[in-house]
Scaffold this motif. Structure first.
Motif: not given
Length: 122
Positions: A28-47
């Motif tokens: 993807t063309k996502l930057t590493p910072a956006r991927i890291l933020v996406s992981f945190v948001v995914a953790g919140v959502f999945l929780s």
């Protein structure tokens, strides 16, 4: 045998989370910072939808150490603080739950900077 299962499940779950991150970086063309933020948001959502806690119960550190685990801890802290303090808990619970990890990261970063004397890139 139980220790072996715990280590294997932590390795597989943590490895799968890292694999998802690597695929996102490579394809993807996502930057590493956006991927890291996406992981945190995914953790919140999945929780929030109740999926991440069973994963934590199975994988332990394999699910709590990656950034999705940080998001999970934020969500759990907010949920507990809201139950205890009402709406004010939504503002304070996440920081209270993650304060130890944030402090450890800042302290470790400071110590490494003092020990290894980093230079600015030119």
């Amino acid at each position: 045998m139980e220790l072996l299962w715990k280590c294997l499940s932590a390795f597989l779950v943590g490895g799968a989370i890292c694999l998802i991150g690597q695929v996102l970086i490579d394809y993807t063309k996502l930057t590493p910072a956006r991927i890291l933020v996406s992981f945190v948001v995914a953790g919140v959502f999945l929780s929030g939808v109740g999926v991440y806690q069973p994963l934590v119960d199975i994988a332990g550190a394999g699910a709590t150490v990656p950034l999705t685990g940080f998001g999970h801890t934020l969500a759990v802290g907010v949920r507990e603080a809201v139950d205890k303090n009402g709406l004010l808990g939504a503002l304070t619970g996440g920081l209270t739950a993650t304060a130890g990890g944030i402090t450890a990261a800042i302290t470790t970063g400071l110590l490494m900077a003092l020990i290894f004397k980093p230079d600015l890139k030119e």
